[in-house]
Design an enzyme around this catalytic site. Sequence first.
Site, PDB file in Angstrom:
ATOM      1  N   GLU A   1      -6.478   6.608  -1.077  1.00  0.00           N
ATOM      2  CA  GLU A   1      -6.365   5.439  -0.198  1.00  0.00           C
ATOM      3  C   GLU A   1      -6.934   4.201  -0.881  1.00  0.00           C
ATOM      4  O   GLU A   1      -6.391   3.100  -0.755  1.00  0.00           O
ATOM      5  CB  GLU A   1      -7.079   5.691   1.133  1.00  0.00           C
ATOM      6  CG  GLU A   1      -6.450   6.776   1.997  1.00  0.00           C
ATOM      7  CD  GLU A   1      -4.988   6.533   2.322  1.00  0.00           C
ATOM      8  OE1 GLU A   1      -4.559   5.360   2.352  1.00  0.00           O
ATOM      9  OE2 GLU A   1      -4.256   7.519   2.520  1.00  0.00           O
TER      10      GLU A   1
ATOM     11  N   HIS B   1       0.840  -1.205   0.000  1.00  0.00           N
ATOM     12  CA  HIS B   1       0.000   0.000   0.000  1.00  0.00           C
ATOM     13  C   HIS B   1       0.875   1.255   0.000  1.00  0.00           C
ATOM     14  O   HIS B   1       0.675   2.169  -0.811  1.00  0.00           O
ATOM     15  CB  HIS B   1      -0.901  -0.043   1.241  1.00  0.00           C
ATOM     16  CG  HIS B   1      -1.708   1.188   1.495  1.00  0.00           C
ATOM     17  ND1 HIS B   1      -3.088   1.190   1.434  1.00  0.00           N
ATOM     18  CD2 HIS B   1      -1.358   2.450   1.854  1.00  0.00           C
ATOM     19  CE1 HIS B   1      -3.532   2.399   1.731  1.00  0.00           C
ATOM     20  NE2 HIS B   1      -2.502   3.186   1.995  1.00  0.00           N
ATOM     21  N   GLU B   2       1.859   1.302   0.899  1.00  0.00           N
ATOM     22  CA  GLU B   2       2.668   2.514   1.044  1.00  0.00           C
ATOM     23  C   GLU B   2       3.677   2.661  -0.093  1.00  0.00           C
ATOM     24  O   GLU B   2       3.782   3.723  -0.708  1.00  0.00           O
ATOM     25  CB  GLU B   2       3.401   2.514   2.394  1.00  0.00           C
ATOM     26  CG  GLU B   2       2.499   2.434   3.616  1.00  0.00           C
ATOM     27  CD  GLU B   2       1.569   3.624   3.771  1.00  0.00           C
ATOM     28  OE1 GLU B   2       1.753   4.644   3.077  1.00  0.00           O
ATOM     29  OE2 GLU B   2       0.635   3.544   4.589  1.00  0.00           O
TER      30      GLU B   2
ATOM     31  N   HIS C   1       0.826   4.264  -2.863  1.00  0.00           N
ATOM     32  CA  HIS C   1       1.064   5.712  -2.869  1.00  0.00           C
ATOM     33  C   HIS C   1       2.288   6.094  -3.685  1.00  0.00           C
ATOM     34  O   HIS C   1       2.398   7.235  -4.153  1.00  0.00           O
ATOM     35  CB  HIS C   1       1.229   6.226  -1.435  1.00  0.00           C
ATOM     36  CG  HIS C   1      -0.019   6.131  -0.613  1.00  0.00           C
ATOM     37  ND1 HIS C   1      -1.248   6.534  -1.086  1.00  0.00           N
ATOM     38  CD2 HIS C   1      -0.235   5.703   0.658  1.00  0.00           C
ATOM     39  CE1 HIS C   1      -2.159   6.345  -0.150  1.00  0.00           C
ATOM     40  NE2 HIS C   1      -1.577   5.840   0.917  1.00  0.00           N
TER      41      HIS C   1
END
Length: 754
Positions: A532, A474-475, A479
């Site tokens: 997100e 995810h990070e 992103h």
Amino acid sequence: MLKHDWLQRASVSLAEGTDWLASKMVDSQYVLPNDVGLALLDCSEAFRLLLRGERLYAHYLSRACWYGGLIVLLQTSPEAPAIYVLLSRLFRAQDPDQLGELARSAGLTDLEYQAFLVYAAGIFSNMGNYKSFGDTKFVPNLPKDKLRQLIWQSQAFQERPEEMESLWDRCGELMFSLDPQQRQLGLREKGTTTYFSGNCCLEDAQLAQKFLDSQNISAYNTRLFKEKDKAGQTCYEVRLASVLGTDAPVDHELAPKLRCFEFEGCTFRVTRGDYAPLLERVVENLQRTKAHAANTNQEHMLEHYIRSFTQGSIAAHKEGSRSWIRDKGPIVESYIGFIESYRDPYGSRGEFEGFVAVVNKAMSAKFARLVESAEQLLLELPWPRAFEKDTFLTPDFTSLDVLTFAGSGIPAGINIPNYDDIRQTEGFKNVSLGNVLSVAYATQKDKLTFLAEEDKDLYIKWKGPSFEVQVGLHELLGHGSGKLFVQEEKGTCNFDREAVINPETGELIQSWYRGGETWDSKFSTIASSYEECRAECVGLYLCLNKDVLRIFELEGEDAEDVIYINWLNMVRAGLLGLEFYTPETGTWRQAHMQARFVILRVLLEAGEGLVSLQHTTGADGKPDALITLNRNKILPVGKPAIERFLLRLQVLKSTADVAGGRALYEGFSAVTDEGPERFLSLRDTVLLRKEARKMFVQANTRLEGEDVTLVQYEGTAAGLIRSFSERFPEDTELLERHLLELSDSDAHFWASQG
């Protein structure tokens, strides 16, 4: 004694002596339960391994973070500073045990006093009286007259009766009020916010953003206040956070901006000096930190932060962020400033946040291997190469044990900085907060809702490892991926307008970002949740890659179980997300939970028996629900569904297609009672069976001679309260006075919501 009629006019009077529990006036979503989870955020081993210079560096940075964290009170609600000061004075005069003895003699039951302790812990933990995760107000779960009686009998009241009565007059009514407009954060009739004056609506926020974009002013460190001048013309004050006021010497960057502008028939006045006394303490401690910096990158970072907070310059904070990115692999990691925009109803203004943490070397090694694989993994994402950054900017990715996290709440992982221009061309860092993960997601089987019995043991076993994988993907690759197409003010583009094809239409792309526009300013109210959702989809999609799982030392059946639990956790989180939807206003109050609900909708829409969601009746005879995921359908059905959706999200983001992005995202975010799912009815079930979010008890650091010691507390409401009572030993009373004065100076902006 100061008069605060504005507070009384803003609140709905609740009759003295009302027995809240008996009358059931308070919906459970507006109180914190007595058995709320509280856990010590243990960092003793990591701190012990630091050298003396590193301990001093961590100490002064922590002080800067804690002072800055008080700003969040002023960013939350008009009454939050007074509530904080009232509680601070109560517990400084008598610790929780001493006050408990008084409470019993004053007629409070043990349950009522525990409810008060939990409320106080909630105020300190959330830095205000609205939940950091969900943005709903929480009120004391005991009768108001009993709390007033306790305050009147307290040692703090005996010592300063007029001051304590004044504090109660300022916040007592609003502390308990659940007027519809005060139940959640929002603009005008949709809620409460202090990022904007009470008379601002969405149209004001949109106009202000257009003005800010026209002058290339970032909204991150601003608030907006609207008034009428003597001629009846609308005037807006855009106020920057800084130590210096508007009349103080201004650097060359800000000089052209600190003045009045005429814009679309209104006057915009750009000023500065918001939160000045608190930021002064931040700057003092950053100055002290410099003496213990490990290298020139850290020194430059601190110098730029000092200039940013002194002058009110986001450009200086960006420079600090650049130095921070270049500080590879520090033992003590940190970041500080006006960072996340989740709680601004418009989605552009940053809440103050600061953290200090120590690297966990063993877990960081796994993330380093993930970074090494990142360029290859990016090629697997479902968009054309032109929609990816021209060069992968290899970031730091570390696992950290948090020493200090000041603000309204603590996440599990972070990808920063949030500045698009830096992320696109210079890089970013990722952190996973290991000691947060280890306690935040521990699950008891009897509290595990909405899953089949045969899934629960597997879920408990693999939720931690699966979430570790999801956070990493995810990070770093969520992103950290994707390109924004930008045309600079001089006309140059970072893409080939004659060659880049939109894969959704088969035609040349028709839209992009213009000079001064950012992702946040363009997509505004949906930007945080949309991003997100995109990052969560990347995590789901890439966790299917066996090479990724091997990095986390997962193979064979274990790897298959982690995939299943990661996807199951996501669909369950989508259902749990309904707690954070407000039917009365049709709004979502939490970006991540809206994102997970959208993903649940996407997977339900995929059909073919991938996900099922049933209304059931629990063993207690009350409404319940059951969510199931067919693990054999994840690859043939789930993966293509996420692939298609992820491509659409990225294309719309890259091309600044706000209309298309809103239509897609708001369509999947809609909550209705249409069959077969009947989400509005399911929301009632989710609220009935919800579990409160854990609160963390954090340590303090203390200077002893020329070294620093760590002071930890028990993982209880009383322990959390004690940690705050001891957090500012040198200047507590001065800080309290600053908070009240800052609150008073702007009180008229919320005197009327009309």
